[in-house]
Design an enzyme around this catalytic site. Structure first.
Site, PDB file in Angstrom:
ATOM      1  N   ASN A  53     156.788 -76.574  36.024  1.00  0.00           N
ATOM      2  CA  ASN A  53     157.350 -76.987  34.733  1.00  0.00           C
ATOM      3  C   ASN A  53     158.646 -77.754  35.002  1.00  0.00           C
ATOM      4  OD1 ASN A  53     158.413 -77.239  32.189  1.00  0.00           O
ATOM      5  ND2 ASN A  53     158.729 -75.047  31.832  1.00  0.00           N
ATOM      6  N   LYS A  88     160.537 -79.177  32.933  1.00  0.00           N
ATOM      7  CA  LYS A  88     161.531 -79.120  31.832  1.00  0.00           C
ATOM      8  C   LYS A  88     162.066 -80.542  31.598  1.00  0.00           C
ATOM      9  CE  LYS A  88     162.318 -74.337  33.004  1.00  0.00           C
ATOM     10  NZ  LYS A  88     163.212 -73.192  32.998  1.00  0.00           N
ATOM     11  N   HIS A  98     158.141 -71.113  24.917  1.00  0.00           N
ATOM     12  CA  HIS A  98     159.113 -70.970  26.011  1.00  0.00           C
ATOM     13  C   HIS A  98     160.463 -70.556  25.423  1.00  0.00           C
ATOM     14  CE1 HIS A  98     161.582 -71.757  29.494  1.00  0.00           C
ATOM     15  NE2 HIS A  98     160.485 -71.857  30.214  1.00  0.00           N
ATOM     16  N   GLU A 103     163.359 -71.338  26.141  1.00  0.00           N
ATOM     17  CA  GLU A 103     164.316 -72.433  25.924  1.00  0.00           C
ATOM     18  C   GLU A 103     164.045 -73.136  24.595  1.00  0.00           C
ATOM     19  OE1 GLU A 103     163.607 -74.288  29.693  1.00  0.00           O
ATOM     20  OE2 GLU A 103     164.755 -72.730  30.702  1.00  0.00           O
ATOM     21  N   GLU A 113     157.930 -64.245  31.152  1.00  0.00           N
ATOM     22  CA  GLU A 113     159.146 -64.879  31.670  1.00  0.00           C
ATOM     23  C   GLU A 113     160.359 -64.145  31.109  1.00  0.00           C
ATOM     24  OE1 GLU A 113     158.400 -69.199  33.018  1.00  0.00           O
ATOM     25  OE2 GLU A 113     159.002 -69.273  30.942  1.00  0.00           O
ATOM     26  N   GLY A 133     166.012 -69.597  35.391  1.00  0.00           N
ATOM     27  CA  GLY A 133     167.068 -70.520  35.809  1.00  0.00           C
ATOM     28  C   GLY A 133     168.342 -69.830  36.257  1.00  0.00           C
ATOM     29  N   SER A 179     162.960 -67.903  38.172  1.00  0.00           N
ATOM     30  CA  SER A 179     163.613 -68.012  39.492  1.00  0.00           C
ATOM     31  C   SER A 179     162.688 -67.748  40.676  1.00  0.00           C
ATOM     32  CB  SER A 179     164.842 -67.097  39.548  1.00  0.00           C
ATOM     33  OG  SER A 179     165.801 -67.498  38.590  1.00  0.00           O
TER      34      SER A 179
END
Ligand code: 13P
Length: 260
Positions: free
Chosen positions: A9, A11, A96, A98, A168, A174, A213
């Site tokens: 991904n 992003k 997601h 984010e 996740e 991240g 991560s």
């Protein structure tokens, strides 16, 4: 056969130069040579079509990072599921964290997207997971069930046929704080058992990915865990050499696991 499904991904990263270099190396290394891993790449929307042209007729798949809840109309800036299908997308990431954090995405929207993606015969990748605070309060399982139930409550469990759930944990994304592999296995096992309590066959077939991560140095910790069927990889997939090495480790470990 036990397989590992790895999605890169990007992003909001990358450009045409990176795309070309990245995909040419990946194709050279892995096109049709992987037996135990499947690969997909989720570049930003504007690069989907270019990426498709590079990977059509290969064993590498195309994924999108999002989709709109509408199929057409006056929705400036949005992309529909039929447009994604048009440019060769097979998998669509939804929910997601984010997007929830920075774009106010809510579970009604995520649920609508899930159904739309299924209706167009694409494969949704539903992201779920808890915050650090929720983890401290031992709410991980409850949060995961609630997030899955948002989809199930209107559609029934069969909607999860040919779908993927990506666990996740938000605190691991991240952050460099990778989750403990045994703990991830526990959460995945819990998710599978929860689905099995409604429909065993759906639970057996569903792909459960882990994201947060994961990198070349820690992937080995996760590979032999029974209920971890793959990975959603952000940052570590942006350095092509590391990504290649990570996939090679996965392939090697999976080939060993499949001997027994
Ligand atoms: P990182 O691998 O950068 O933590 O991102 C994980 C992720 O969010 C994949 O969707």
């Amino acid at each position: 056969m036990k397989k590992c499904f790895i999605i890169s991904n990007w992003k909001l990263n990358g450009d045409l130069v990176f795309l070309k270099k990245n995909i040419n190396i990946i194709k050279k290394e892995f096109n049709f040579s992987l037996k135990f891993c499947d690969l997909a790449i989720a570049p930003p929307y504007v690069y989907l079509h270019t990426m498709y042209n590079y990977i059509k007729n290969t064993s590498i798949h195309l994924a999108a990072q999002n989709v709109d809840i509408h199929t057409q109309g006056a929705f400036t800036g949005e992309i529909s599921v039929s447009m994604l299908k048009d440019v060769g997308v097979k998998y669509v990431i939804i929910g997601h964290s984010e997007r929830k954090l920075f774009h106010n995405e809510n579970y009604d929207n995520i649920s609508t997207k899930f159904v739309l993606i299924k209706n167009f015969n694409l494969i949704p990748i539903l992201c779920i997971g808890e915050t650090e605070e929720e983890k401290k309060q031992n709410k991980t399982e409850k949060i995961c069930v609630n997030q899955i139930n948002y989809i199930l409550k209107t559609q029934g469990v069969e909607i999860l046929n040919n779908a993927i759930i990506a666990y996740e944990p938000i605190w691991a994304i991240g952050s460099g704080k990778v989750a403990d592999a045994n703990e991830v296995q526990k959460v995945h096992s819990f998710i599978r058992k929860y689905i099995a309590s409604i429909n065993q066959k759906v639970a057996t077939n569903i792909i459960l990915q882990y994201g947060g991560s994961v990198n070349n140095n820690n992937i080995n910790n996760f590979l032999d865990k029974k209920d971890i069927n793959g990975f959603l990889i952000g940052k570590a997939s942006l350095t092509t050499e590391n990504f290649i090495s990570l996939v090679k480790k996965a392939e090697k470990k999976m080939s060993l696991l499949n001997r027994f």
